[in-house]
Design a protein around this motif. Structure first.
Motif, PDB file in Angstrom:
ATOM      1  N   SER A  80      22.205 -44.600  93.974  1.00 55.97           N
ATOM      2  CA  SER A  80      22.084 -44.743  92.523  1.00 55.97           C
ATOM      3  C   SER A  80      20.643 -45.020  92.140  1.00 55.97           C
ATOM      4  N   LEU A  81      20.286 -44.612  90.924  1.00 59.34           N
ATOM      5  CA  LEU A  81      19.006 -44.987  90.348  1.00 59.34           C
ATOM      6  C   LEU A  81      19.168 -46.303  89.598  1.00 59.34           C
ATOM      7  N   TYR A  82      18.139 -47.114  89.654  1.00 60.87           N
ATOM      8  CA  TYR A  82      18.125 -48.364  88.890  1.00 60.87           C
ATOM      9  C   TYR A  82      17.643 -48.103  87.470  1.00 60.87           C
ATOM     10  N   THR A  83      16.569 -47.337  87.340  1.00 55.95           N
ATOM     11  CA  THR A  83      15.996 -47.066  86.033  1.00 55.95           C
ATOM     12  C   THR A  83      15.642 -45.599  85.877  1.00 55.95           C
ATOM     13  N   ARG A  84      15.576 -45.209  84.622  1.00 56.73           N
ATOM     14  CA  ARG A  84      14.984 -43.941  84.205  1.00 56.73           C
ATOM     15  C   ARG A  84      14.112 -44.250  82.989  1.00 56.73           C
ATOM     16  N   TYR A  97      22.130 -40.991  86.761  1.00 55.54           N
ATOM     17  CA  TYR A  97      21.716 -42.051  87.678  1.00 55.54           C
ATOM     18  C   TYR A  97      22.331 -41.877  89.067  1.00 55.54           C
ATOM     19  N   THR A 125      22.111 -39.829  92.351  1.00 56.07           N
ATOM     20  CA  THR A 125      21.221 -38.900  93.050  1.00 56.07           C
ATOM     21  C   THR A 125      21.963 -37.968  93.996  1.00 56.07           C
ATOM     22  N   ILE A 128      20.508 -48.748  83.866  1.00 65.79           N
ATOM     23  CA  ILE A 128      21.893 -48.345  83.640  1.00 65.79           C
ATOM     24  C   ILE A 128      22.876 -49.486  83.857  1.00 65.79           C
ATOM     25  N   GLU A 175      15.064 -45.935  92.610  1.00 66.53           N
ATOM     26  CA  GLU A 175      16.412 -46.192  93.084  1.00 66.53           C
ATOM     27  C   GLU A 175      16.752 -47.678  93.044  1.00 66.53           C
ATOM     28  N   SER A 176      18.050 -47.946  93.025  1.00 71.99           N
ATOM     29  CA  SER A 176      18.530 -49.327  93.070  1.00 71.99           C
ATOM     30  C   SER A 176      18.281 -49.922  94.449  1.00 71.99           C
ATOM     31  N   GLU A 193      24.590 -40.324  80.061  1.00 71.15           N
ATOM     32  CA  GLU A 193      23.571 -40.963  80.883  1.00 71.15           C
ATOM     33  C   GLU A 193      24.034 -41.275  82.299  1.00 71.15           C
TER      34      GLU A 193
END
Length: 462
Positions: free
Chosen positions: A307-311, A301, A303, A261, A317-318, A297
């Motif tokens: 934050s999430l780094y990728t999906r 990201y 949670t 993201i 997670e980041s 999107e």
């Protein structure tokens, strides 16, 4: 990630093998033979062919004479361009970057110090940024270069920015019906040359900013406009990935299913700034197609605690630096658009930096003399440790281990004595926030083994 020499040497052979893999039926195809072919076909002139061939032969011959790490890295740089040749990807427009890579590697590995993998360096007569890629030598890093160009613009260093711009413009290669600043090293399963939506968006942003500062719109804007090609073109030639809502711009052209993201958002920021500075209708349309996808999107990201780094093909997670980077990119997009989805994400990701992790212990009982899994819920990535005590005295401790958000377990070898125990779990998130939670766990008597005899009492005296 930076690797020490002991680690980089372990991966060097693999990196070289990947970068130099040959296509079936193309065993003899090298950078040198491709130069001969291009000259024979009239694609390049004799002087260009000679200059590139001299650089190639000098690097190759020098790699045979040096030893140790210098041989690994200089030889890796040669094998990397040979790998590009083996895949039929040596084109006239790529020759300036590939030839310069060979020249700079020969210069560095014969005159300068050893480097750790990931180190970034420059040469005294140039503004360009090179990155050490273990087993592949020094490689041009487009994002690092355009990040530096942006920094020179922000500092008002017009002389240096102009010099760097003039170095970067000729290094763009023809790709996806336009121009792109490509990566020429193997990475993450991708073989060069590949492109990045993040790097290309930053390139368009930095180039037009500096051109505007220098009053060079007339000669630079037409070149920059050709950089839109990769955003119009589906991966792997470009970075466009169609979604039901719009277009996602991939971080890596070779991995369209990997949705990072922060790279997507910065690509949008770059397109936005480019469109604003140039008035380019195509850029505006590409931005709008991406922005429609990003609105959907971005919330995915978040949670609720980090934050999430990728999906997509990868889901995690980041780390702290990427979380802060994503927050900063969200802040940039919020300021530019005032769209609530980006402003909310900016506020959430900022708050998460000072919010302790939330913990809950699920397990309430255990069996004596068993290995019990203590189940717990964790709200964000953190280091988690455990201490078990009874009557104020610790009977077991577990060193901290990193866990992602979700439900997890920690093993406890339960002692033989039944009763009430206190399980304490502590967590420390990536930003240093801590939390501790206690729970009472009742230990039940151990189960009798099938067929086990009851213990005899003391013998009776006669």
């Amino acid at each position: 990630m930076s690797l020490g020499w002991s680690s980089s040497w372990v991966c060097a052979a693999l990196a070289i093998a990947l970068s130099g893999a040959l296509a079936p039926g193309a065993e003899a195809r090298t950078f040198g033979t491709e130069l001969t072919r291009l000259q024979r076909e009239g694609a390049i002139d004799p002087d260009t062919a000679a200059a590139s061939r001299d650089a190639y032969r000098a690097a190759r011959d020098t790699a045979r004479r040096v030893s140790g790490a210098r041989r690994v890295e200089l030889g890796g740089a040669v094998r990397t361009v040979d790998g590009i040749a083996a895949r039929g990807a040596v084109t006239p427009s790529r020759l300036p970057a590939l030839t310069l890579t060979l020249e700079r590697n020969r210069e560095w590995w014969t005159t300068r110090e050893l480097l750790r993998s990931g180190a970034r360096v420059s040469f005294p007569d140039s503004e360009l940024v090179w990155q050490m890629i273990g087993g592949q030598g020094l490689q041009l890093h487009p994002l690092a270069n355009f990040g530096k160009l942006n920094a020179l613009w922000a500092l008002g260093r017009s002389d240096r920015a102009a010099a760097m711009l003039d170095e970067l413009l000729p290094l763009a290669a023809q790709r996806a019906g336009g121009l792109a600043w490509e990566y020429y090293f193997a990475f993450g399963g991708g073989q060069p040359p590949w492109v990045s939506g993040l790097a290309q968006g930053t390139a368009l942003q930095a180039i037009t900013r500096v051109a505007t500062m220098l009053g060079r719109q007339a000669d630079v804007f037409p070149v920059a406009a050709q950089g839109l090609g990769v955003f119009r073109t589906p991966a792997p030639d470009g970075v466009a990935v169609a979604t039901p809502e719009g277009t996602h711009y991939a971080l890596y052209s070779f991995a369209p299913g990997l949705r990072v993201i922060n790279g997507f958002v910065q690509a949008l920021v770059g397109l936005f700034d480019y469109a604003q500075l140039t008035g380019d209708a195509t850029a505006q349309a590409l931005y709008q197609a991406g922005e429609q996808a990003a609105r959907v999107e971005v919330p995915l990201y978040d949670t609720g605690a980090w934050s999430l780094y990728t999906r997509g093909t990868s889901f995690h997670e980041s780390d702290l630096s990427y979380h802060v980077l994503l927050r900063d990119f969200m802040s940039n997009l919020c300021r530019r658009t005032s769209e609530p989805v980006y402003c909310v994400a900016d506020a959430h990701f900022t708050a998460y930096l000072t919010t302790p992790p939330a913990l809950r212990i699920r397990t309430t009982q255990a069996r004596a003399r068993s290995l019990t899994a203590i189940s717990f819920d964790l709200s964000k990535i953190a280091q988690v440790g455990m201490v078990v005590s009874r009557d104020g005295r610790a009977v077991y401790s577990r060193a901290a281990t990193t866990f992602a958000y979700g439900t997890h377990t920690l093993s406890w070898p339960v002692p033989s004595e039944p009763g009430l125990y206190t399980v304490r779990i502590g967590a420390k998130d990536l930003a240093g926030n801590t939390a501790v939670v206690d729970a009472a766990v009742r230990v039940l008597p151990a189960k009798k083994r099938p067929g086990a005899k009851a213990a005899r009492g003391p013998a009776l005296r006669r």
